[in-house]
Motif scaffolding. Sequence first.
Motif, short mmCIF file in Angstrom:
data_model
loop_
_atom_site.label_atom_id
_atom_site.label_comp_id
_atom_site.label_asym_id
_atom_site.label_seq_id
_atom_site.Cartn_x
_atom_site.Cartn_y
_atom_site.Cartn_z
N GLY A 131 -27.16 99.60 19.60
CA GLY A 131 -26.44 100.34 20.32
C GLY A 131 -25.89 99.33 21.34
N LEU A 132 -26.51 98.32 22.07
CA LEU A 132 -26.15 97.45 23.00
C LEU A 132 -25.48 96.31 22.27
CD1 LEU A 132 -29.11 97.21 25.68
CD2 LEU A 132 -27.00 98.59 25.59
N LYS A 133 -26.04 96.09 21.04
CA LYS A 133 -25.46 94.76 20.14
C LYS A 133 -24.31 95.26 19.39
CE LYS A 133 -26.72 92.09 16.24
NZ LYS A 133 -28.05 91.75 15.23
N PRO A 134 -23.19 94.41 19.61
CA PRO A 134 -21.88 94.50 18.76
C PRO A 134 -22.21 94.90 17.21
CG PRO A 134 -21.79 92.76 20.43
CD PRO A 134 -22.98 93.01 20.28
N PRO A 135 -21.41 96.06 16.76
CA PRO A 135 -21.68 96.11 15.27
C PRO A 135 -20.92 95.15 14.49
CG PRO A 135 -20.40 97.59 16.20
CD PRO A 135 -20.73 96.89 17.39
N CYS A 136 -21.66 94.50 13.70
CA CYS A 136 -20.91 93.34 12.89
C CYS A 136 -21.19 93.50 11.05
CB CYS A 136 -21.53 91.75 13.26
SG CYS A 136 -21.38 91.66 14.80
N ASP A 137 -20.42 92.76 10.49
CA ASP A 137 -20.41 92.79 9.00
C ASP A 137 -21.86 92.25 8.71
OD1 ASP A 137 -19.96 90.28 8.90
OD2 ASP A 137 -18.15 90.33 8.12
N SER A 138 -22.09 92.22 7.33
CA SER A 138 -23.17 91.68 6.80
C SER A 138 -23.46 90.26 6.84
CB SER A 138 -23.35 91.80 5.36
OG SER A 138 -22.33 91.34 4.58
N GLN A 139 -22.39 89.65 7.14
CA GLN A 139 -22.60 88.08 7.42
C GLN A 139 -22.59 87.86 9.06
OE1 GLN A 139 -19.37 86.42 5.18
NE2 GLN A 139 -20.43 86.14 3.46
N GLY A 140 -22.51 88.72 9.87
CA GLY A 140 -22.25 88.72 11.36
C GLY A 140 -21.23 87.90 11.84
N LEU A 141 -19.85 88.15 11.19
CA LEU A 141 -18.95 87.49 11.49
C LEU A 141 -17.86 88.45 12.18
CD1 LEU A 141 -18.42 85.00 8.80
CD2 LEU A 141 -19.27 84.47 11.02
N ASN A 142 -17.29 89.66 11.28
CA ASN A 142 -16.36 90.61 11.71
C ASN A 142 -17.01 91.50 12.90
OD1 ASN A 142 -14.04 89.36 10.40
ND2 ASN A 142 -14.92 90.09 8.58
N CYS A 143 -17.00 91.23 13.98
CA CYS A 143 -17.62 92.21 15.08
C CYS A 143 -16.62 92.91 15.64
CB CYS A 143 -18.55 91.27 15.96
SG CYS A 143 -19.79 90.38 15.16
N HIS A 144 -16.96 94.20 16.14
CA HIS A 144 -16.23 94.76 16.88
C HIS A 144 -16.91 95.77 18.04
CE1 HIS A 144 -13.13 94.46 13.72
NE2 HIS A 144 -14.23 94.74 12.86
N PRO A 145 -16.85 95.05 19.13
CA PRO A 145 -17.70 95.53 20.28
C PRO A 145 -16.98 96.56 21.00
CG PRO A 145 -16.82 93.48 20.93
CD PRO A 145 -16.62 93.65 19.19
#
Length: 579
Positions: A131-145
């Motif tokens: 909820g506080l952490k930006p959601p990212c893809d499985s590799q933790g690269l494409n994030c969308h805060p």
Amino acid sequence: MAEQRKVEVVMAEEDYCTQDGTVDYRNNPADKTKTGTWKACPFILGNECCERLAYYGMGTNLVTYLKVQLNQHNVVAVNNVSNWSGTCYVTPLLGAFLADAYLGRYWTIAIFSIIYVFGMTLLTLSASVHGLKPPCDSQGLNCHPNGLQTKICFVALYMIALGTGGIKPCVSSFGADQFDDTDEIEKKRKSSFFNWFYFTINIGALLAASVLVYIQTDVGWSWGFGIPAVAMAIAVVSFFSGTRLYRNQKPGGSPLTRICQVIVATLKKFRVEVPADKSLLYETSDEESVVKGSRKLDHTKTLSFLDKAAVEVQTDHIKGTVNSWSLCTVTQVEELKALIRLLPVWATGIIFATVYGQMGTLFVLQGSSMDISIGKFEIPSASLSIFDTLSVIFWVPVYDRVIVPFARKFTGHKNGFTQLQRMGIGLFISIFAMVAAAILELYRLRLVKKHDYYDLAHVPMSIFWQIPQYFIIGCAEVFMFIGQLEFFYEQAPDAMRSLCSALSLTTVALGNYLSTFLVTIVTDISTKNGKPGWIPDNLNRGHLHYFYFLLAVLSVLNLGAYLLVAKWYTYKKAVGTLR
């Protein structure tokens, strides 16, 4: 008999008590045998080591976090880091004012350290809690805060900036306070303290640039920020553990008030002539200064128009008392003179700070566009700052044990070089760091052009070619930053030492802000007519070396200005005892 006994008590106190006005934790005159010197310093150095581990552990790779986790473009991430870093070096003005005027250095460090811990904790939560952490893809690269997640991150960062504001200007001064200026043996050890203080800073930075950057990149940001938060908590514990051993300078009241009094008194007496005999200027007859926590300052010839504030006229005495807004002591006037004399020296440190600041921004981006692999292992580009740290760790003992004794034979100066000479050498060395970075980028771009690597994320050129530019900056730091620490402490009025230490730190703030300004201007100009500009997201299509050469030219001009300033500078002269 009573008078004789009083004299004997005073003489006994002089034998075992400090004569620089410091007191112990119970507010009694500090006992030389039980407080201060290297007995107290390990706790202060331990605090600084852990605090720097926390700061650099979070800040060294921050540009990567903003770029990957908060999905920011290169220029935006670089400017955000520069602005935040700059703020970390502006808030010390607040901490220093509170320390010198009201709280003292001990309580300022203690209170702001707790704020720092809360900031580090919030930053850790923002990178780890759902909820506080930006959601990212499985590799933790494409994030969308989302907006809230970004705001919480920046609230945490600026809480840390506030917390560090009470620590940075006070810790080095507090450590130096542990050595009695009136004791020649202790005074000689103080110069070594500044060297080892900076050495300790870089031990913390070494761990941050190696272990923590690896954890952030390969394990996760929650651990990467969590460990610095724990380190900061340990820093607080270390600091409080040495309470009984510390020597504390009493706060001397608001330095800003005293400065304003001199300015107002000077303006009031604009038409008053200063007597040729400077002994006629107003000063208290006591051996002690009217300013608590300060020795008297001897009159200097520079900035003589301010002497008008110390010229006595009939209206200065109201009902037998002195109106401090019309008549100031020579010591008060010399406090302001000392501060004004420091400003040109301070200004010449801004360009150096701009050069230094590139390690956390453009050096990282430059490294990330090179070959970061050793076999199957990938080196985070931010980890290359470890070579700056190793350079400092190498040069501090070499300077203290080899260069100083060697230079002493030729200069006759007890410290080998004067503080101004030491700083000038650092400014000279820093020029070569920018030249080295520019030449490396020039060769990298030639390789890109030759083999058409424009769209390649990592050009096949080892990141270790960046080592010289980091190593040169580390060498320059040992001369410039340590010399600056000692210079601003020694040349500051006794009751303004935290404030002047904070003033020296603002060069780093303004250096970061100048970097932001230069990057913005360069980007605006170089991207006209659809061009990619000097610093595009794809550095293979840019001209980063132009920016490095620009900083090299500015450094040369800055060195010329510094030489003129240093030639003009007049060192302060302290007389009498501390109150």
